[in-house]
Every structure is written in C-alpha cells, then in structure tokens.
Design a protein around this motif. Structure first.
Motif, PDB file in Angstrom:
ATOM      1  N   ALA A 169      66.329  -5.602-117.841  1.00 13.11           N
ATOM      2  CA  ALA A 169      65.115  -6.062-118.999  1.00 13.11           C
ATOM      3  C   ALA A 169      64.164  -4.905-119.344  1.00 13.11           C
ATOM      4  O   ALA A 169      63.791  -5.048-120.360  1.00 13.11           O
ATOM      5  N   LEU A 170      64.268  -4.016-118.518  1.00 13.55           N
ATOM      6  CA  LEU A 170      63.135  -2.982-118.945  1.00 13.55           C
ATOM      7  C   LEU A 170      63.649  -2.127-120.036  1.00 13.55           C
ATOM      8  O   LEU A 170      63.020  -1.546-120.819  1.00 13.55           O
ATOM      9  N   THR A 171      65.011  -2.162-120.366  1.00 15.94           N
ATOM     10  CA  THR A 171      65.406  -1.577-121.456  1.00 15.94           C
ATOM     11  C   THR A 171      65.025  -2.153-122.737  1.00 15.94           C
ATOM     12  O   THR A 171      64.666  -1.597-123.938  1.00 15.94           O
ATOM     13  N   PHE A 172      64.918  -3.665-122.549  1.00 16.20           N
ATOM     14  CA  PHE A 172      64.300  -4.420-123.684  1.00 16.20           C
ATOM     15  C   PHE A 172      62.860  -4.479-123.825  1.00 16.20           C
ATOM     16  O   PHE A 172      62.373  -4.953-124.933  1.00 16.20           O
ATOM     17  N   LEU A 173      62.265  -4.380-122.743  1.00 14.47           N
ATOM     18  CA  LEU A 173      60.616  -4.645-122.664  1.00 14.47           C
ATOM     19  C   LEU A 173      59.732  -3.842-123.746  1.00 14.47           C
ATOM     20  O   LEU A 173      58.875  -4.564-124.205  1.00 14.47           O
ATOM     21  N   PRO A 174      60.086  -2.580-124.166  1.00 11.56           N
ATOM     22  CA  PRO A 174      59.391  -2.042-125.020  1.00 11.56           C
ATOM     23  C   PRO A 174      59.191  -2.405-126.470  1.00 11.56           C
ATOM     24  O   PRO A 174      58.345  -2.509-127.220  1.00 11.56           O
ATOM     25  N   ALA A 175      60.208  -3.323-126.879  1.00 12.04           N
ATOM     26  CA  ALA A 175      60.475  -3.887-128.170  1.00 12.04           C
ATOM     27  C   ALA A 175      59.082  -5.003-128.369  1.00 12.04           C
ATOM     28  O   ALA A 175      58.935  -5.046-129.490  1.00 12.04           O
ATOM     29  N   ILE A 176      58.588  -5.428-127.489  1.00  8.90           N
ATOM     30  CA  ILE A 176      57.520  -6.368-127.477  1.00  8.90           C
ATOM     31  C   ILE A 176      56.147  -5.460-128.157  1.00  8.90           C
ATOM     32  O   ILE A 176      55.582  -6.034-129.325  1.00  8.90           O
ATOM     33  N   VAL A 177      56.137  -4.173-128.120  1.00 10.75           N
ATOM     34  CA  VAL A 177      55.202  -3.378-128.772  1.00 10.75           C
ATOM     35  C   VAL A 177      55.858  -2.693-130.007  1.00 10.75           C
ATOM     36  O   VAL A 177      55.205  -2.681-130.939  1.00 10.75           O
ATOM     37  N   LEU A 178      56.668  -1.811-129.640  1.00 10.91           N
ATOM     38  CA  LEU A 178      57.475  -0.739-130.481  1.00 10.91           C
ATOM     39  C   LEU A 178      58.329  -1.177-131.711  1.00 10.91           C
ATOM     40  O   LEU A 178      58.584  -0.694-132.485  1.00 10.91           O
ATOM     41  N   ALA A 179      58.969  -2.474-131.524  1.00 12.64           N
ATOM     42  CA  ALA A 179      59.971  -2.921-132.683  1.00 12.64           C
ATOM     43  C   ALA A 179      59.199  -2.753-133.995  1.00 12.64           C
ATOM     44  O   ALA A 179      59.767  -2.115-134.908  1.00 12.64           O
ATOM     45  N   PRO A 180      58.286  -3.464-134.154  1.00 16.04           N
ATOM     46  CA  PRO A 180      57.634  -3.405-135.552  1.00 16.04           C
ATOM     47  C   PRO A 180      57.399  -1.938-135.983  1.00 16.04           C
ATOM     48  O   PRO A 180      57.445  -1.617-137.242  1.00 16.04           O
ATOM     49  N   LEU A 181      56.717  -1.049-135.213  1.00 21.25           N
ATOM     50  CA  LEU A 181      56.571   0.360-135.471  1.00 21.25           C
ATOM     51  C   LEU A 181      58.006   0.779-135.904  1.00 21.25           C
ATOM     52  O   LEU A 181      58.011   1.723-136.758  1.00 21.25           O
ATOM     53  N   GLY A 182      59.135   0.690-135.289  1.00 16.91           N
ATOM     54  CA  GLY A 182      60.265   1.150-135.330  1.00 16.91           C
ATOM     55  C   GLY A 182      60.859   1.003-136.755  1.00 16.91           C
ATOM     56  O   GLY A 182      61.525   1.634-137.609  1.00 16.91           O
ATOM     57  N   GLY A 183      60.517  -0.209-137.185  1.00 18.98           N
ATOM     58  CA  GLY A 183      60.987  -0.766-138.459  1.00 18.98           C
ATOM     59  C   GLY A 183      60.368  -0.119-139.661  1.00 18.98           C
ATOM     60  O   GLY A 183      60.673   0.380-140.669  1.00 18.98           O
ATOM     61  N   ALA A 184      58.873  -0.072-139.194  1.00 21.99           N
ATOM     62  CA  ALA A 184      58.063   0.652-140.584  1.00 21.99           C
ATOM     63  C   ALA A 184      58.543   2.109-140.691  1.00 21.99           C
ATOM     64  O   ALA A 184      58.636   2.681-141.829  1.00 21.99           O
ATOM     65  N   LEU A 185      58.814   2.687-139.371  1.00 24.63           N
ATOM     66  CA  LEU A 185      59.453   4.286-139.476  1.00 24.63           C
ATOM     67  C   LEU A 185      60.465   4.199-140.036  1.00 24.63           C
ATOM     68  O   LEU A 185      60.739   5.134-140.848  1.00 24.63           O
ATOM     69  N   GLY A 186      61.526   3.240-139.793  1.00 25.83           N
ATOM     70  CA  GLY A 186      62.698   3.384-140.363  1.00 25.83           C
ATOM     71  C   GLY A 186      62.734   2.950-142.055  1.00 25.83           C
ATOM     72  O   GLY A 186      63.762   3.599-142.732  1.00 25.83           O
ATOM     73  N   ASP A 187      61.688   2.534-142.842  1.00 23.03           N
ATOM     74  CA  ASP A 187      61.571   2.366-144.145  1.00 23.03           C
ATOM     75  C   ASP A 187      60.923   3.525-144.705  1.00 23.03           C
ATOM     76  O   ASP A 187      60.946   3.518-145.960  1.00 23.03           O
ATOM     77  N   ARG A 188      60.057   4.178-143.812  1.00 27.33           N
ATOM     78  CA  ARG A 188      59.186   5.180-144.474  1.00 27.33           C
ATOM     79  C   ARG A 188      59.973   6.643-144.459  1.00 27.33           C
ATOM     80  O   ARG A 188      59.638   7.420-145.445  1.00 27.33           O
ATOM     81  N   PHE A 189      60.829   7.038-143.233  1.00 26.36           N
ATOM     82  CA  PHE A 189      61.379   8.193-143.367  1.00 26.36           C
ATOM     83  C   PHE A 189      63.032   8.163-143.417  1.00 26.36           C
ATOM     84  O   PHE A 189      63.181   7.064-143.338  1.00 26.36           O
ATOM     85  N   ASP A 190      63.610   9.319-143.369  1.00 26.49           N
ATOM     86  CA  ASP A 190      64.856   9.401-143.706  1.00 26.49           C
ATOM     87  C   ASP A 190      65.589   8.854-142.522  1.00 26.49           C
ATOM     88  O   ASP A 190      65.579   9.198-141.489  1.00 26.49           O
ATOM     89  N   ARG A 191      66.400   7.747-142.823  1.00 26.40           N
ATOM     90  CA  ARG A 191      67.068   6.855-141.658  1.00 26.40           C
ATOM     91  C   ARG A 191      68.179   7.765-140.973  1.00 26.40           C
ATOM     92  O   ARG A 191      68.327   7.573-139.736  1.00 26.40           O
ATOM     93  N   ARG A 192      68.756   8.724-141.581  1.00 27.70           N
ATOM     94  CA  ARG A 192      69.889   9.295-141.041  1.00 27.70           C
ATOM     95  C   ARG A 192      69.195  10.382-139.962  1.00 27.70           C
ATOM     96  O   ARG A 192      69.621  10.539-138.940  1.00 27.70           O
ATOM     97  N   ARG A 193      68.156  10.836-140.343  1.00 28.55           N
ATOM     98  CA  ARG A 193      67.366  11.989-139.200  1.00 28.55           C
ATOM     99  C   ARG A 193      66.892  10.955-138.068  1.00 28.55           C
ATOM    100  O   ARG A 193      66.845  11.494-137.259  1.00 28.55           O
ATOM    101  N   ALA A 194      66.346   9.746-138.722  1.00 26.06           N
ATOM    102  CA  ALA A 194      65.731   9.154-137.585  1.00 26.06           C
ATOM    103  C   ALA A 194      66.781   8.728-136.445  1.00 26.06           C
ATOM    104  O   ALA A 194      66.490   8.506-135.167  1.00 26.06           O
ATOM    105  N   VAL A 195      67.976   8.290-136.994  1.00 24.30           N
ATOM    106  CA  VAL A 195      68.960   7.925-135.871  1.00 24.30           C
ATOM    107  C   VAL A 195      69.539   9.044-135.162  1.00 24.30           C
ATOM    108  O   VAL A 195      69.613   8.843-134.106  1.00 24.30           O
ATOM    109  N   GLY A 196      69.493  10.322-135.838  1.00 19.36           N
ATOM    110  CA  GLY A 196      69.812  11.509-135.010  1.00 19.36           C
ATOM    111  C   GLY A 196      68.610  11.835-133.994  1.00 19.36           C
ATOM    112  O   GLY A 196      69.172  12.245-132.877  1.00 19.36           O
TER     113      GLY A 196
END
Length: 411
Positions: free
Chosen positions: A60-87
């Motif tokens: 479960a610890l692998t998934f726990l950060p999603a409580i806080v970080l998932a919306p931030l990850g979504g905003a970053l994914g829409d804001r910056f180059d997605r290919r570089r973010a995945v890299g």
C-alpha cells in the motif's frame, strides 16, 4: 454470424500508430521487470514477517502518495512536455530499483528499507503516471482510445504473466537480489523508446496559470460532469473492495494454501493471463456489445467473481477464478478510464487521469491495509470475500437507480 477479422483484432489496430507502438513496447519490457520485483518483495516481506497486514501494508505504501501528489502530477502533466516527464519518472524509478538491488546484494535489505523505497517509488509513479496516460491518449486518434487503453492494459498484464514466472525462476535458482537487478535494467527500455517518440505526440504544454489554479480546474471539471462523477466513484469502489487481491496473492499462496513463491507466481500469472486475453478481446467485445453494456456487465460480475476466488478450496480452483477476476478487473477499469479521458479536451486529460489515479491508489491503500489487518484477526478469506460481495451490492444498487451519468459510458 461470424465476427469479421478486423473486429476480432480491433484492439491490435492501434499498433499501427508509430508513437503508441514505441510507448507500448518500452512499457511492456519494463513491466516484466516491475512484476519480477513485485513478486520478489511480496515473497520477501511475507516470509520475513509472516503477517498479511505487513504484506498489504508495504504494498500500500506504493499507492499512499497519491492522496496528496496525484492532482499535482496531473497539473504537471498538462503543463510540461509529457514525453520528458515520463522520462524523468522512469529515471527516478531506475535509481530506486537500483538501490533495492544494491541493498539485497550487500545483505542490507530489510522490511524497513523495502517500505521506504516503496513509498518513494509511489511518489514517482503518482507524479508521472498522469503524463504517461495523457501521452498515450494523444498518440492515437480519439476513436482508437478505448483500444489503446485496452492494449496498454494488455502490456501491463503481459508483464504480470512473464514477470512472476521469471521472478520465481530467478529466486529459486539465484536470489531475490537478481530479480531486483533485472527490474533496474528494464527501465532502460522505457528511456530508449522515448528517444524515438515524435515531438508532436508529446502534447502541447497548457497555459492555465499557476499549478494550484490548474489543479482546481481539474476538480471543477470532474465535479460538474455527472458521468465523470459516476466513473470516478466506480473506480474508488473497485479500488477499496476488489483491488487488494492483486497485492495479497502471496498471502493466499503462502498462508491460506501453505505453499511457496511458485504458488504465488501461479496466482499472479493466472490473473495476468485473464487480463491479457480480455485486453486483446476488449475492442471486439465493445464493438459487439457496446461500451456501456460491456462495462455494466463487468461491474455486476466482478464482485461475485472476486468472492469465488477468495473462497476457492485449492490452488487450481483459485487460479481459474483469479483468471476470470483479472479479465473483469481489466475490462471495468479500462472502461472507466476511457470514459474519463474521452469526455475532456486534450489540455485536461492529464488532470482527469490524475484524479482517476488518485482514487484508485487511495482506495487501494485503504482497502489492502484494512483487509490485510482484519484478515489477520478474522481470517483473510472471509474479510476479502465480504468486501467483494459488498461491491456487488453497490453495483446492483447503482443499476437499480439507473444514474443518468451511466448512459454516457457509451463513448
């Protein structure tokens, strides 16, 4: 009347798209290593602690950060180059996997280290998965989105089939450390594939002001659309009630059936086979039944199937049941994800994907921890089967209420 070959293979047609084929291939190779690590760490924690609560808790610890970080990850994914973010995400995961392997080779691996690195890996996955989902979405035409998501689920389950089998073989003939090293090297496949993805497929950075404003916009869009609310709620319910079966396979094999890592591999591999078969046939099923009907059937069947798995009297019966469960798990989550991505513009896809990821991860964290802890006290079979039947009751109630949002599942 027979189904035309083009319909039977409709999930495979998306491989003709250059960028999707590259992303799919790199992720498929990497996921083989990831599932080798999942098996190795699950067996290690179960044997060292002897408690389902610890096995589920560390997973479960692998998934726990999603409580806080998932919306931030979504905003970053829409804001910056997605290919570089995945890299960047793949590089961070490579380093963390390398640390685990180094600890194992030097005799320094402990449950505490596994927990810490699992949490850090969860942070990386949470921050960069929305960018990957959005990158997949823009690598194919909209009419191929459902097939692309199905085939993307297929590569994950191809890893689920091959990874545990290879992991069990490596553990039996070498050591956990070698399984962890192979996973470290596997992230190179993702990095190599990204170097050949065309720049136009990486998406155009969105201009929506600050990160906080972007996060709030994603929430507002989701709450204003009844279909999105229904889909996200369904994702959360599946995560809490059904998804823990993916992490508790070592408990089923080692504690319930009194077997070993090989039995764990059988269960994980069987789930992967079911998911893979369903993923390859999802396009044809959706064409024949309609996406809405296919999803509705999946939601109604997944609860009883999960209960049947947990109450299985033997390993062979459990393997058959978890194969069916893996198929239904893939079909329902893919259908819900396809709805979420198809109902919003390209500029919002990473943020909506992040909300789906957040609910899936948060629900899984709660579900696997609670079911593992209660299972130690009251018996893992009855706790998990009760949760599965509870989801069935929710699915029946949802169908009885016939929410207007569910009609929009035909995307």
């Amino acid at each position: 009347m027979s189904t035309p070959p083009s319909s039977r293979l409709s999930s495979l047609r998306v491989l003709k798209h250059h960028d999707f084929a590259l992303l799919w291939g790199g992720a498929a190779l990497s996921n083989i290593g990831t599932w080798m690590e999942v098996l190795a760490l699950g067996v290690y924690v179960t044997k060292v602690t002897g408690r389902a609560e610890w096995t589920g808790g560390v997973a479960a610890l692998t998934f726990l950060p999603a409580i806080v970080l998932a919306p931030l990850g979504g905003a970053l994914g829409d804001r910056f180059d997605r290919r570089r973010a995945v890299g960047v995400g793949a590089l961070v995961q490579l380093v963390l996997a390398g640390v685990l392997a180094a600890l194992a080779f030097t005799g320094g691996l402990t449950v505490r280290w596994v927990a810490v690195i699992s949490f850090l890996n969860g942070c990386a996955v949470t921050l960069f998965t929305p960018a990957y989902s959005a990158l997949i979405a823009v690598s194919v035409p909209k009419e191929d989105l459902h097939s692309a998501l199905s085939l993307n689920a297929a590569q994950n389950n191809l890893g689920r089939i091959c990874g545990p089998a290879l992991g069990a073989l490596v553990i039996a003939h070498a050591d956990v450390a070698w399984a962890l090293l192979i996973n470290t090297l596997s992230f190179g496949a993702v990095l190599l594939s990204l170097t050949r993805v065309r720049a136009t497929a990486a998406g155009k950075p969105a201009d929506f002001g600050g990160l906080w404003a972007g996060i709030l916009q994603g929430f507002r869009v989701a709450l204003a659309d009844e279909a999105l609310v229904v889909a996200l709620g369904g994702t959360l319910a599946i995560a809490v009630c059904i998804a823990p079966f993916t992490a508790l396979a070592p408990v089923m094999a080692i504690q319930v059936f009194q077997l070993d890592a090989g039995a764990t591999s059988v269960l994980v591999t069987a789930q992967g086979v079911g998911s893979l078969v369903a993923a390859l046939g999802a396009g044809a099923l959706a064409d024949r039944m309609g996406k809405a009907r296919l999803l509705e059937v999946g939601l109604l069947l997944i609860g009883p199937t999960a209960a049947a798995y947990w109450l299985s009297p033997s390993l062979p019966v459990a393997a058959v049941a978890v194969m069916a469960l893996g198929a239904l798990y893939m079909l329902t989550l893919t259908g819900l994800s396809a709805l979420c991505l198809a109902r919003v513009s390209t500029e919002l896809q990473a943020r909506i994907a992040s909300l789906s990821t957040m609910l899936l991860f948060v629900g899984f964290t709660v579900g696997v921890w609670v079911q593992g802890a209660l299972g130690d006290r009251w018996g893992i079979r009855w706790v998990t089967a009760s949760a599965a039947l509870g989801f069935f009751v929710l699915a029946v109630l949802r169908r009885a209420l016939r929410s207007r949002g569910f009609a929009a599942f035909e995307v």
